[in-house]
Write a protein that holds these residues in place. Structure first.
Motif, mmCIF file in Angstrom:
data_model
loop_
_atom_site.group_PDB
_atom_site.id
_atom_site.type_symbol
_atom_site.label_atom_id
_atom_site.label_comp_id
_atom_site.label_asym_id
_atom_site.label_seq_id
_atom_site.Cartn_x
_atom_site.Cartn_y
_atom_site.Cartn_z
ATOM 1 N N SER A 122 0.825 -1.203 0.000
ATOM 2 C CA SER A 122 0.000 0.000 0.000
ATOM 3 C C SER A 122 0.864 1.260 0.000
ATOM 4 N N GLY A 123 0.631 2.129 -0.977
ATOM 5 C CA GLY A 123 1.353 3.392 -1.027
ATOM 6 C C GLY A 123 0.946 4.324 0.093
ATOM 7 N N THR A 124 -0.327 4.304 0.474
ATOM 8 C CA THR A 124 -0.808 5.153 1.564
ATOM 9 C C THR A 124 -0.165 4.756 2.882
ATOM 10 N N TRP A 125 -0.081 3.455 3.149
ATOM 11 C CA TRP A 125 0.577 2.983 4.374
ATOM 12 C C TRP A 125 2.024 3.461 4.407
ATOM 13 N N TRP A 126 2.703 3.348 3.296
ATOM 14 C CA TRP A 126 4.111 3.763 3.245
ATOM 15 C C TRP A 126 4.231 5.254 3.514
ATOM 16 N N ASN A 127 3.380 6.063 2.880
ATOM 17 C CA ASN A 127 3.441 7.507 3.066
ATOM 18 C C ASN A 127 3.261 7.902 4.523
ATOM 19 N N TYR A 128 2.248 7.355 5.179
ATOM 20 C CA TYR A 128 1.947 7.730 6.551
ATOM 21 C C TYR A 128 3.130 7.450 7.472
ATOM 22 N N GLY A 129 3.723 6.280 7.339
ATOM 23 C CA GLY A 129 4.842 5.934 8.202
ATOM 24 C C GLY A 129 6.120 6.656 7.837
ATOM 25 N N HIS A 130 6.393 6.759 6.540
ATOM 26 C CA HIS A 130 7.682 7.308 6.116
ATOM 27 C C HIS A 130 7.796 8.800 6.391
ATOM 28 N N PHE A 131 6.721 9.540 6.228
ATOM 29 C CA PHE A 131 6.814 10.975 6.483
ATOM 30 C C PHE A 131 6.903 11.275 7.969
ATOM 31 N N PRO A 162 8.028 5.930 13.662
ATOM 32 C CA PRO A 162 7.620 4.520 13.690
ATOM 33 C C PRO A 162 8.756 3.551 13.393
ATOM 34 N N ASP A 163 9.831 4.044 12.767
ATOM 35 C CA ASP A 163 10.960 3.164 12.448
ATOM 36 C C ASP A 163 11.758 2.770 13.693
ATOM 37 N N VAL A 164 11.614 3.514 14.785
ATOM 38 C CA VAL A 164 12.316 3.131 16.027
ATOM 39 C C VAL A 164 11.331 2.746 17.117
ATOM 40 N N SER A 183 14.266 -9.070 1.278
ATOM 41 C CA SER A 183 14.150 -8.554 2.634
ATOM 42 C C SER A 183 15.484 -8.172 3.277
ATOM 43 N N PRO A 184 16.520 -9.034 3.260
ATOM 44 C CA PRO A 184 17.798 -8.624 3.872
ATOM 45 C C PRO A 184 18.397 -7.400 3.196
ATOM 46 N N TRP A 185 18.273 -7.352 1.869
ATOM 47 C CA TRP A 185 18.810 -6.227 1.103
ATOM 48 C C TRP A 185 18.177 -4.925 1.565
ATOM 49 N N MET A 186 16.847 -4.861 1.508
ATOM 50 C CA MET A 186 16.155 -3.625 1.819
ATOM 51 C C MET A 186 16.231 -3.271 3.306
ATOM 52 N N THR A 187 16.193 -4.282 4.158
ATOM 53 C CA THR A 187 16.251 -4.018 5.602
ATOM 54 C C THR A 187 17.585 -3.398 5.984
ATOM 55 N N CYS A 188 18.669 -3.951 5.460
ATOM 56 C CA CYS A 188 19.991 -3.403 5.781
ATOM 57 C C CYS A 188 20.155 -1.986 5.228
ATOM 58 N N VAL A 189 19.718 -1.777 3.999
ATOM 59 C CA VAL A 189 19.865 -0.460 3.384
ATOM 60 C C VAL A 189 19.068 0.600 4.147
ATOM 61 N N THR A 190 17.857 0.264 4.572
ATOM 62 C CA THR A 190 17.016 1.252 5.241
ATOM 63 C C THR A 190 17.396 1.473 6.699
ATOM 64 N N GLN A 191 18.024 0.483 7.323
ATOM 65 C CA GLN A 191 18.343 0.610 8.750
ATOM 66 C C GLN A 191 19.783 1.031 9.026
ATOM 67 N N MET A 192 20.671 0.896 8.046
ATOM 68 C CA MET A 192 22.096 1.131 8.307
ATOM 69 C C MET A 192 22.399 2.581 8.666
ATOM 70 N N SER A 193 21.576 3.511 8.236
ATOM 71 C CA SER A 193 21.880 4.919 8.441
ATOM 72 C C SER A 193 21.231 5.516 9.678
ATOM 73 N N HIS A 194 20.385 4.749 10.381
ATOM 74 C CA HIS A 194 19.656 5.324 11.514
ATOM 75 C C HIS A 194 19.814 4.542 12.820
ATOM 76 N N ILE A 195 19.702 3.222 12.767
ATOM 77 C CA ILE A 195 19.773 2.425 13.998
ATOM 78 C C ILE A 195 21.059 2.681 14.792
ATOM 79 N N PRO A 196 22.234 2.818 14.137
ATOM 80 C CA PRO A 196 23.451 3.063 14.918
ATOM 81 C C PRO A 196 23.597 4.503 15.412
#
Length: 482
Positions: free
Chosen positions: A247-256, A269-271, A369-382
């Motif tokens: 869902s594009g709407t779900w993505w928008n709400y969380g990502h913004f 929501p990412d943390v 999943s591993p590809w996208m999870t690592c790319v999206t989390q590598m810049s914020h979780i640490p």
């Protein structure tokens, strides 16, 4: 000299500023344009308001900060005070984005996330209720006004460099790459059948296509690739819903929400991953002292590596996506997402059957999943994760994001999300321009003593696990503290 005396009292909403607004807003845009609103928009963008200054109420920051509740939301943009309470439910980015900035100065975030300033000014006008009192600083008193001014000057500089202009050819080539991979996958199974080796090769092609679709939809959601917002809206639906089945709407709400308050617990929501994970330095200690133990958080880095990496997209993300479509009765997204499955059944169903095609889809998502999870989390979780500290826009982005070294492979593999600092500072900037503004951002960081973190790709991946392990150790110490 006191901090508030050093703060400038005049700002300007210069440049491009606002997101695609959806079908309702596009129709309104046409109606306004036909009524001759273009001149009015230009006047407002230059800081001119039709409402006489003497007719506006004036407010202090102390008064404004009292209006930060769910049912009472005021915010400040360019020294003007807006009551957005009634508008919140209609906000295209979701009501929570506005709630996160209620009672605060939102000038920089407003400019950052909206590529079409003129249109949004028309929606703001009826919400205007007053302005800051003449003696009040333009931002809250705890903020570094010189840094705020320097960043606003930096934005004007990159606007003058045309860094917000999208190169259609760049994005067309990326879309062509995705479509070629999809067609090649179908031609392969059509020509060679559905043997194991062929299936693995097809899954490999589709995994690349899915990942690159994710990066491209990210661009379509943030910026105006096309001049007409309706085409950006359709492109995002096509990429996110049709090509990825989410869902594009779900993505928008969380990502913004993530963009306006990165790494702020619980607003981002990412943390906000409890009780599965404890992140940062504060949440683990809080859970430990309260003797909260939904799992052995000391081993959460192992759980992340063995469970979350392969299963986050095929399970968690898709379940959240379908849940929102159901709760919001979002039949438009549901139709678009259905087309994703229909296309796969038509393309691969004759070779794998319905059940086999569903397995193929899940296998591709398992690989992606591993590809996208690592790319999206590598810049914020640490990076720094905290509760609300009401930081200025520049500091909030730099302290919570890090970059990954530039190379042709890193740029392609991460969809240019290796420039996460620049992306967070300028979300509506086309990613092909990040490397051009990076030296300017680095220079401003050096001027104000902020660390500009840039690391190798593999180290960035490893830092996710190391950060989780560190947080788990903090939880253990607090939990077993006597």
């Amino acid at each position: 000299m006191k901090l508030e005396e050093k703060c400038g009292q005049n700002g300007s909403l210069v440049g491009r500023s606002q997101p695609h607004l959806g079908e309702e807003h596009q129709e309104h845009e046409k109606a306004v344009a036909s009524a001759g609103a273009e001149v009015q928009v230009k006047q407002e963008a230059n800081g001119k308001q039709e409402v006489p200054r003497k007719s506006l109420n004036t407010y202090t920051w102390q008064e404004i900060q009292r209006h930060s509740q769910e049912a009472d939301q005021w915010l400040v943009i360019n020294r003007k005070v807006y009551d957005v309470t009634g508008w919140a439910d209609r906000h295209p980015g979701g009501r929570r984005v506005l709630k996160h900035y209620a009672g605060e100065d939102a000038t920089d975030v407003f400019r950052a996330v909206h590529p079409e300033l003129g249109i949004v000014q028309l929606y703001l006008k009826p919400l205007l209720i007053g302005e800051l009192a003449p003696g009040e600083p333009s931002q809250e008193r705890n903020k570094n006004c010189q840094l705020v001014k320097d960043f606003q000057d930096l934005r004007k500089t990159v606007e003058a460099m045309n860094m917000f202009d999208a190169n259609l050819g760049f994005f067309f080539l990326h879309l062509a790459q995705i479509l070629i991979l999809e067609v090649l996958a179908w031609l392969t199974v059509y020509q060679f059948g559905s043997g194991w080796c062929v299936t693995i090769f097809i899954a490999f092609l589709l995994t690349i296509s899915q990942a690159q679709s994710g990066f491209l939809q990210h661009d379509a959601a943030h910026l105006s690739i096309f001049k007409k917002s309706k085409w950006n809206h359709l492109l995002h639906k096509f990429l996110m819903c049709h090509l990825k089945g989410i869902s594009g709407t779900w993505w928008n709400y969380g990502h913004f929400q993530h963009h306006v308050k990165p790494n702020i617990y619980p607003k981002d929501p990412d943390v906000k991953l409890g009780p599965v994970f404890v992140l940062g330095d504060l949440q683990p200690v809080k859970y430990g002292k309260k003797k909260i133990k939904y799992m052995d958080y000391e081993k959460q880095h192992l759980f992340f590596s063995m469970v979350v990496l392969p299963f986050s997209i095929p399970t968690y993300i898709h379940l959240k996506s379908f849940r929102m479509m159901y709760l919001k009765r979002d039949w438009v997204d549901f139709a678009w997402v259905s087309s994703f499955y229909i296309r796969h059944f038509i393309t691969f169903g004759p070779f794998y059957g319905i059940f086999g095609t569903l397995l193929l889809i899940q296998f591709v998502k398992f690989l992606e999943s591993p590809w996208m999870t690592c790319v999206t989390q590598m810049s914020h979780i640490p990076m720094k994760i905290s509760v609300e500290e009401n930081r200025d826009w520049f500091s909030a982005q730099v302290l919570t994001a890090c970059n990954v070294e530039q190379s042709f492979f890193n740029d392609w593999f991460t969809g240019h999300l290796n420039f996460q600092i620049e992306h967070h500072l300028f979300p509506t900037m086309p990613r092909h321009n990040y490397h051009k503004v990076a030296p300017l951002v680095r220079s401003l960081c050096a001027k104000h003593g902020l660390q500009y973190v840039n690391k190798p790709l593999l180290k960035a991946f490893g830092d996710i696990v190391r950060a989780l392990k560190k947080s788990g150790a903090l939880w253990k110490d607090a939990y077993y503290e006597t």
